[in-house]
Motif scaffolding. Structure first.
Motif, PDB file in Angstrom:
ATOM      1  N   UNK A  18      36.829  51.852  22.319  1.00 59.43           N
ATOM      2  CA  UNK A  18      37.293  50.598  22.936  1.00 59.43           C
ATOM      3  C   UNK A  18      37.143  50.631  24.451  1.00 59.43           C
ATOM      4  N   UNK A  19      37.359  51.806  25.031  1.00 59.42           N
ATOM      5  CA  UNK A  19      37.255  51.872  26.493  1.00 59.42           C
ATOM      6  C   UNK A  19      35.800  51.698  26.956  1.00 59.42           C
ATOM      7  N   UNK A  20      34.847  52.037  26.095  1.00 58.95           N
ATOM      8  CA  UNK A  20      33.442  51.805  26.436  1.00 58.95           C
ATOM      9  C   UNK A  20      33.149  50.296  26.467  1.00 58.95           C
ATOM     10  N   UNK A  21      33.782  49.572  25.537  1.00 59.36           N
ATOM     11  CA  UNK A  21      33.633  48.112  25.510  1.00 59.36           C
ATOM     12  C   UNK A  21      34.245  47.512  26.783  1.00 59.36           C
ATOM     13  N   UNK A  22      35.457  47.986  27.127  1.00 59.22           N
ATOM     14  CA  UNK A  22      36.119  47.476  28.339  1.00 59.22           C
ATOM     15  C   UNK A  22      35.289  47.797  29.584  1.00 59.22           C
ATOM     16  N   UNK A  23      34.730  48.979  29.588  1.00 55.84           N
ATOM     17  CA  UNK A  23      33.926  49.466  30.732  1.00 55.84           C
ATOM     18  C   UNK A  23      32.847  48.447  31.086  1.00 55.84           C
ATOM     19  N   UNK A  24      32.094  48.037  30.058  1.00 58.80           N
ATOM     20  CA  UNK A  24      30.998  47.089  30.277  1.00 58.80           C
ATOM     21  C   UNK A  24      31.531  45.729  30.735  1.00 58.80           C
ATOM     22  N   UNK A  25      32.630  45.291  30.098  1.00 56.42           N
ATOM     23  CA  UNK A  25      33.227  43.997  30.474  1.00 56.42           C
ATOM     24  C   UNK A  25      33.676  44.003  31.936  1.00 56.42           C
ATOM     25  N   UNK A  26      34.309  45.098  32.332  1.00 56.89           N
ATOM     26  CA  UNK A  26      34.805  45.211  33.715  1.00 56.89           C
ATOM     27  C   UNK A  26      33.629  45.146  34.687  1.00 56.89           C
ATOM     28  N   UNK A  27      32.563  45.857  34.365  1.00 60.80           N
ATOM     29  CA  UNK A  27      31.393  45.838  35.255  1.00 60.80           C
ATOM     30  C   UNK A  27      30.802  44.435  35.337  1.00 60.80           C
ATOM     31  N   UNK A  28      30.623  43.810  34.158  1.00 56.86           N
ATOM     32  CA  UNK A  28      29.974  42.494  34.128  1.00 56.86           C
ATOM     33  C   UNK A  28      30.798  41.411  34.810  1.00 56.86           C
ATOM     34  N   UNK A  29      32.108  41.432  34.567  1.00 56.69           N
ATOM     35  CA  UNK A  29      32.950  40.330  35.057  1.00 56.69           C
ATOM     36  C   UNK A  29      33.527  40.578  36.444  1.00 56.69           C
ATOM     37  N   UNK A  30      33.891  41.834  36.720  1.00 53.56           N
ATOM     38  CA  UNK A  30      34.702  42.070  37.918  1.00 53.56           C
ATOM     39  C   UNK A  30      33.986  42.837  39.031  1.00 53.56           C
ATOM     40  N   UNK A  31      32.864  43.490  38.704  1.00 51.72           N
ATOM     41  CA  UNK A  31      32.218  44.301  39.741  1.00 51.72           C
ATOM     42  C   UNK A  31      30.839  43.777  40.120  1.00 51.72           C
ATOM     43  N   UNK A  32      29.948  43.676  39.133  1.00 53.11           N
ATOM     44  CA  UNK A  32      28.550  43.316  39.440  1.00 53.11           C
ATOM     45  C   UNK A  32      28.390  41.963  40.153  1.00 53.11           C
ATOM     46  N   UNK A  33      29.228  40.950  39.878  1.00 57.96           N
ATOM     47  CA  UNK A  33      29.061  39.694  40.618  1.00 57.96           C
ATOM     48  C   UNK A  33      29.365  39.820  42.114  1.00 57.96           C
ATOM     49  N   UNK A  34      30.102  40.868  42.507  1.00 59.40           N
ATOM     50  CA  UNK A  34      30.581  40.947  43.892  1.00 59.40           C
ATOM     51  C   UNK A  34      30.009  42.119  44.694  1.00 59.40           C
ATOM     52  N   UNK A 383      40.409  40.033  31.121  1.00 62.30           N
ATOM     53  CA  UNK A 383      39.497  40.391  32.216  1.00 62.30           C
ATOM     54  C   UNK A 383      38.963  39.120  32.899  1.00 62.30           C
ATOM     55  N   UNK A 384      38.670  38.103  32.081  1.00 58.94           N
ATOM     56  CA  UNK A 384      38.194  36.834  32.651  1.00 58.94           C
ATOM     57  C   UNK A 384      39.290  36.156  33.478  1.00 58.94           C
ATOM     58  N   UNK A 385      40.545  36.298  33.035  1.00 59.51           N
ATOM     59  CA  UNK A 385      41.666  35.702  33.782  1.00 59.51           C
ATOM     60  C   UNK A 385      41.808  36.376  35.151  1.00 59.51           C
ATOM     61  N   UNK A 386      41.559  37.685  35.189  1.00 62.13           N
ATOM     62  CA  UNK A 386      41.624  38.405  36.477  1.00 62.13           C
ATOM     63  C   UNK A 386      40.534  37.876  37.407  1.00 62.13           C
ATOM     64  N   UNK A 387      39.351  37.614  36.840  1.00 59.90           N
ATOM     65  CA  UNK A 387      38.258  37.100  37.661  1.00 59.90           C
ATOM     66  C   UNK A 387      38.634  35.742  38.260  1.00 59.90           C
ATOM     67  N   UNK A 388      39.255  34.907  37.428  1.00 64.93           N
ATOM     68  CA  UNK A 388      39.698  33.582  37.918  1.00 64.93           C
ATOM     69  C   UNK A 388      40.709  33.730  39.040  1.00 64.93           C
ATOM     70  N   UNK A 389      41.676  34.645  38.847  1.00 63.54           N
ATOM     71  CA  UNK A 389      42.685  34.864  39.895  1.00 63.54           C
ATOM     72  C   UNK A 389      42.003  35.310  41.177  1.00 63.54           C
ATOM     73  N   UNK A 390      41.024  36.182  41.041  1.00 61.53           N
ATOM     74  CA  UNK A 390      40.344  36.725  42.214  1.00 61.53           C
ATOM     75  C   UNK A 390      39.574  35.634  42.949  1.00 61.53           C
ATOM     76  N   UNK A 391      39.061  34.656  42.207  1.00 59.95           N
ATOM     77  CA  UNK A 391      38.221  33.631  42.842  1.00 59.95           C
ATOM     78  C   UNK A 391      39.014  32.459  43.378  1.00 59.95           C
ATOM     79  N   UNK A 392      40.332  32.477  43.135  1.00 61.83           N
ATOM     80  CA  UNK A 392      41.182  31.391  43.631  1.00 61.83           C
ATOM     81  C   UNK A 392      41.188  31.336  45.140  1.00 61.83           C
TER      82      UNK A 392
END
Ligand code: NAP
Ligand code: MG
Length: 392
Positions: A18-34, A383-392
């Motif tokens: 499961x942490x491997x799944x989260x790993x990719x999500x975190x990179x895609x949503x919270x790191x790579x865009x920025x 994870x998507x909700x965190x991205x929204x909070x960050x972009x507020x």
């Protein structure tokens, strides 16, 4: 918006389940865009460890020595069931054990506090950071299952051939036997790492062993701490491990609790559960050479992964894994003098906590929060909700 640039790669150690799944999500949503994310990637997923005869784990630790900062995903430590599940060539050792023995050093684990989630020990107002000696003792032991009567002895042969012998036990029947070790060098660097961290974070340091019973082994730890303190540092606190456990329960928190390897392993699970959730605990290995490896304190969350494989929804908490990334990025930023990278790490951590404090969280936290207006999110949506909070 231009992406934040990096100059030195982070050592990225991917992991399992499961942490491997989260790993990719975190990179895609919270790191790579920025961030123009620079990493040297090592796949520590069990399949790849098996394919490389675990060489990839050793390579990743050596890369950490080279670059100075690593971020690690949780990994499976194989047992008999995993041998079958992954058709392993061998029961590979714990990657954390392998990495720690190459880097040496001390693991610091601190709970992540959020409003709305109170520790179940009510008097804990501030975090308790656990400093775990990450070398030796029972983790590097040698064991014998004694099948019948006989004499067990501890024998040390010095480099010049001189033997020292001590009787361990005269067995009259079956039993068990264990040998373990530690080195002055490792204990000394453990003590220094703890004192430095305490001075750095302006917290008291507590250290406790069982030196009344273990008059040479544990006493050596006490003596080394005492000597380094007297020669190099000011503040400190030493007591018996039993007394420390009792005092911790009555304390307000806000200190570092230095523990021997085994005590640190089990006490960090107790402290993190008491603060709320295993998924709200950061973990960093600090080596005497000044190398840092960041990870989540929990495992691969196997039960959630099997649900995920069946196509069922999961609500796995990614906070500790996000904080492993932010810890590593901030450290890289400090070392390379990239204030923007440090600021990004702060911003992502704040967005993560703000999201939870606004009532949007994963199920593990929803079960224990005091907030009343709570939305339980699945792994992806949190994870998507965190991205929204960050972009507020
Ligand atoms: P675990 O992965 O830490 O999970 C144990 C339980 O704790 C989970 O079933 C879950 O409870 C809860 N939990 C842990 N992390 C969570 C999260 N992020 N979000 C929500 N709930 C979470 O321990 P395990 O199941 O004993 O071990 C699984 C694998 O991880 C093993 O193969 C072990 O070798 C490995 N492991 C790796 C590390 C590491 O790499 N640092 C550390 C420990 C274990 P519920 O099921 O009740 O929801
Ligand atoms: Mg443990």
């Amino acid at each position: 918006m231009a992406k934040i640039q990096m100059t030195t790669p982070l050592v990225e150690m991917d992991g399992d389940e499961m942490t491997r799944i989260l790993w990719q999500l975190i990179k895609d949503e919270l790191l790579l865009p920025y961030i123009d994310l620079k990493t040297e990637y090592y796949d520590l997923g069990l399949e790849h460890r098996n394919e490389t005869d675990d060489q990839v784990t050793i390579d990743s630790a050596n890369a950490t020595l080279k670059y100075g900062v690593a971020v690690k995903c949780a990994t499976i430590t194989p047992n008999a069931a995993r041998m079958e599940e992954y058709h392993l060539k061998k029961m590979w050792k714990s990657p954390n054990g392998t990495i720690r023995s190459i880097l040496d050093g001390t693991v610091f684990r601190a709970p992540i506090l959020v409003k709305g989630i109170r520790p179940c020990v009510r008097n804990w107002e501030k975090p308790i950071t656990l400093a775990r000696h990450a070398y030796g003792d029972v983790y590097k032991n040698t064991e014998i299952r004694v099948e019948g009567p006989g004499k067990a002895e501890l024998v040390f042969t010095a480099a010049d051939g001189t033997e020292t012998r001590e009787l361990i036990h005269d067995f009259t029947g079956a039993g068990v036997l264990q040998g373990m070790h530690n080195t002055d060098k490792s204990i000394t660097s453990f003590a220094r790492a703890c004192f430095n961290y305490a001075v750095d974070t302006k917290q008291d340091l507590w250290f406790a062993t069982k030196d009344t019973i273990s008059k040479k082994y544990d006493h050596t730890f006490k003596d080394i701490f005492q000597e380094i303190y007297e020669n190099e540092y000011q503040e400190k606190f030493y007591t018996l491990i039993d007394d420390a456990v009792a005092r911790v329960m009555k304390a307000k928190g806000g200190f570092i609790w230095a523990c021997k390897n085994y005590d640190g392993d089990v006490m960090s699970d107790m402290v993190s559960s008491a603060f709320g959730s295993l998924a709200m605990m950061t973990s960093v290995l600090v080596s005497p050479a000044g190398v840092y490896e960041y990870e989540a304190a929990h495992g691969t969350v196997q039960r959630h992964y099997y649900k995920h494989l069946k196509g069922e929804e999961t609500s796995t908490n990614s906070v500790a894994t996000i904080f492993a990334w932010t810890g590593a990025l901030r450290k890289r930023g400090e070392l390379d003098k990239l204030p923007e990278l440090c600021a990004f790490a702060d911003k992502l951590e704040k967005a993560t906590l703000d999201t939870i404090e606004s009532g949007r969280m994963t199920k593990d936290l929803a079960l224990i929060t005091e907030l009343t207006d709570v939305t339980v999110l699945n792994s992806q949506d949190f994870i998507k909700a965190i991205r929204k909070t960050m972009e507020k």
